[in-house]
Design a protein around this motif. Structure first.
Motif, PDB file in Angstrom:
ATOM      1  N   LYS A 138       0.002 -11.335 -10.008  1.00  0.00           N
ATOM      2  CA  LYS A 138       0.662 -12.628 -10.114  1.00  0.00           C
ATOM      3  C   LYS A 138       1.800 -12.676  -9.109  1.00  0.00           C
ATOM      4  CE  LYS A 138      -0.339 -13.285 -15.017  1.00  0.00           C
ATOM      5  NZ  LYS A 138       0.228 -13.459 -16.372  1.00  0.00           N
ATOM      6  N   LYS A 139       1.993 -13.813  -8.513  1.00  0.00           N
ATOM      7  CA  LYS A 139       3.069 -13.961  -7.533  1.00  0.00           C
ATOM      8  C   LYS A 139       4.411 -13.935  -8.244  1.00  0.00           C
ATOM      9  CE  LYS A 139       4.413 -16.734  -3.537  1.00  0.00           C
ATOM     10  NZ  LYS A 139       4.108 -17.918  -2.718  1.00  0.00           N
ATOM     11  N   PHE A 192       0.832  -1.202   0.000  1.00  0.00           N
ATOM     12  CA  PHE A 192       0.000   0.000   0.000  1.00  0.00           C
ATOM     13  C   PHE A 192       0.867   1.254   0.000  1.00  0.00           C
ATOM     14  CE2 PHE A 192      -2.229  -3.239   2.651  1.00  0.00           C
ATOM     15  CZ  PHE A 192      -3.245  -3.539   1.757  1.00  0.00           C
ATOM     16  N   VAL A 193       0.345   2.318  -0.626  1.00  0.00           N
ATOM     17  CA  VAL A 193       1.063   3.580  -0.653  1.00  0.00           C
ATOM     18  C   VAL A 193       0.071   4.736  -0.537  1.00  0.00           C
ATOM     19  CG1 VAL A 193       1.046   3.694  -3.198  1.00  0.00           C
ATOM     20  CG2 VAL A 193       2.787   4.967  -1.913  1.00  0.00           C
ATOM     21  N   SER A 211       4.447  -0.387  -6.123  1.00  0.00           N
ATOM     22  CA  SER A 211       3.327  -0.535  -5.190  1.00  0.00           C
ATOM     23  C   SER A 211       2.138  -1.206  -5.863  1.00  0.00           C
ATOM     24  CB  SER A 211       2.908   0.836  -4.650  1.00  0.00           C
ATOM     25  OG  SER A 211       3.993   1.487  -4.009  1.00  0.00           O
ATOM     26  N   LYS A 212       1.320  -1.855  -5.046  1.00  0.00           N
ATOM     27  CA  LYS A 212       0.124  -2.520  -5.556  1.00  0.00           C
ATOM     28  C   LYS A 212      -1.116  -1.620  -5.478  1.00  0.00           C
ATOM     29  CE  LYS A 212       1.753  -7.193  -4.500  1.00  0.00           C
ATOM     30  NZ  LYS A 212       1.530  -8.435  -3.722  1.00  0.00           N
ATOM     31  N   VAL A 213      -1.299  -0.942  -4.346  1.00  0.00           N
ATOM     32  CA  VAL A 213      -2.540  -0.190  -4.142  1.00  0.00           C
ATOM     33  C   VAL A 213      -2.232   1.199  -3.593  1.00  0.00           C
ATOM     34  CG1 VAL A 213      -4.814  -0.166  -3.047  1.00  0.00           C
ATOM     35  CG2 VAL A 213      -3.702  -2.352  -3.565  1.00  0.00           C
ATOM     36  N   SER A 271      -8.955  -6.737  -0.525  1.00  0.00           N
ATOM     37  CA  SER A 271      -9.486  -7.329  -1.760  1.00  0.00           C
ATOM     38  C   SER A 271      -8.609  -7.023  -2.957  1.00  0.00           C
ATOM     39  CB  SER A 271     -10.913  -6.830  -2.005  1.00  0.00           C
ATOM     40  OG  SER A 271     -10.929  -5.464  -2.425  1.00  0.00           O
ATOM     41  N   LEU A 272      -7.933  -5.863  -2.954  1.00  0.00           N
ATOM     42  CA  LEU A 272      -7.097  -5.482  -4.091  1.00  0.00           C
ATOM     43  C   LEU A 272      -5.696  -6.082  -4.034  1.00  0.00           C
ATOM     44  CD1 LEU A 272      -8.179  -1.774  -4.721  1.00  0.00           C
ATOM     45  CD2 LEU A 272      -8.929  -3.852  -5.868  1.00  0.00           C
ATOM     46  N   LEU A 273      -5.407  -6.801  -2.947  1.00  0.00           N
ATOM     47  CA  LEU A 273      -4.175  -7.595  -2.916  1.00  0.00           C
ATOM     48  C   LEU A 273      -4.409  -8.998  -3.457  1.00  0.00           C
ATOM     49  CD1 LEU A 273      -2.604  -6.698   0.555  1.00  0.00           C
ATOM     50  CD2 LEU A 273      -2.118  -5.682  -1.671  1.00  0.00           C
TER      51      LEU A 273
END
Length: 324
Positions: free
Chosen positions: A322-323, A177-178, A252-254, A314-316
């Motif tokens: 993809k791992k 997260f960011v 970052s993912k989210v 949920s957004l992770l």
């Protein structure tokens, strides 16, 4: 053809309005013979500007509207050229440009925020002087609506520009997260901290949160994370330049935007451009600029930490990432 364009702004510290000027100046110096920037109240914290032969920068000492001596200097600079375009951002610049311009000059006001702190008398003054303005450009529908309510004239909606040339997609996402924004009440960082605390305690204790931004609440935000036992999972970067911010966004993912009030929220679109999912409160025209269809990873939430925590988790989900 008009050969001169003048940009005015109250201050040039880190902010969305200032970043827009930094983005458009390299374009304007190619289009116009002379580009002028007037900063009314410069500080040692001001953003750097690129150097161009045809860019002239003026720095005044106008920290309030009634600085008459500085207004005289400003008026003299503005009136150096009759056939010019003037773009103004922030309150004092709006007032002084409208009072200083001559009829041959085209004046554009940029409204970059909803400015709920403006007094009724300030709005009335802006309404009166807006009849001397060619266009009032509002960068989100929220801003447009409040400008209409306060009877500004010649209003149009046009979002801020984004320079995609600096953006690189990074397939390896090591940051969950960011958050990007000043640590202020307006940006509402406590909503994010409370949601992240729920995730850390109950669902994903190894999750990581990066926070980019300085501001008056930074110390207490750090204290909150420390006192609630998750400071080791937080990385505080203070204020970063745009390239450093994009580098972190690309890992970052989210991105989470928790603002109570937002003008445009440029970081949300920058995050999308580098492949982040985005969660935002319903501010700054979020519904205009965030694609909410087809479950692509953009979500609008209420001001509730439990709902926010659920959406963050949920957004992770592996459906989005993809791992490595």
């Amino acid at each position: 053809m008009t050969q001169v364009i003048t940009l005015t702004i109250d201050g040039f510290k880190q902010g969305g309005a200032q970043e827009v000027y930094r983005l458009i100046i390299p374009i304007l110096v190619k289009r116009f013979k002379k580009v002028r920037l007037i900063v009314l109240n410069p500080t040692i914290l001001d953003l750097d500007l690129p150097k161009f032969e045809n860019l002239e920068v003026f720095k005044l000492k106008a920290n309030r509207l009634t600085k008459f001596g500085e207004y005289v200097k400003f008026r003299r600079i503005i009136r150096t050229y009759e056939d010019q375009i003037i773009i103004s951002t922030l309150f004092i610049s709006h007032i002084w440009t409208a009072l200083s311009k001559i009829n041959a000059t085209k004046l554009i006001w940029l409204e970059q925020n909803t400015y709920h702190s403006r007094s009724l008398s300030q709005w009335k003054l802006l309404s009166l002087l807006s009849k001397r303005v060619e266009k009032v450009i509002c960068v989100s529908r929220d801003i447009l609506n409040i400008s209409k309510e306060n009877k500004l004239r010649n209003i149009i909606l046009a979002p801020n520009p984004i320079n995609y040339s600096n953006f690189n997609l990074n397939t390896r996402r090591t940051i969950d997260f960011v958050f990007v924004g000043r640590m202020t009440e307006q940006k509402n960082p406590y909503l994010l901290l409370k949601a992240f605390e729920l995730i850390h305690l109950n669902e994903k204790p190894e999750s990581v949160l990066h926070l980019i931004g300085d501001g008056p609440m930074l110390g207490e935000v750090i204290d909150y994370a420390t006192n609630h036992g998750f400071s080791k999972n937080c990385v505080f970067h203070k204020a970063l330049n745009i390239n450093e911010t994009l580098r972190i966004l690309s890992k970052s993912k989210v991105l989470i935007s928790t603002s109570h009030i937002e003008g445009f929220g440029l970081a949300r679109l920058e995050a999308l451009a580098v492949g982040c999912c985005v969660i935002s409160t319903d501010t700054g025209g979020a519904r205009d600029f965030l694609p909410l269809e087809n479950n692509i990873g953009t979500v609008i939430v209420d001001f509730d930490e439990n709902e926010l925590a659920k959406k963050m988790l949920s957004l992770l989900n592996k459906d989005y990432w993809k791992k490595d």
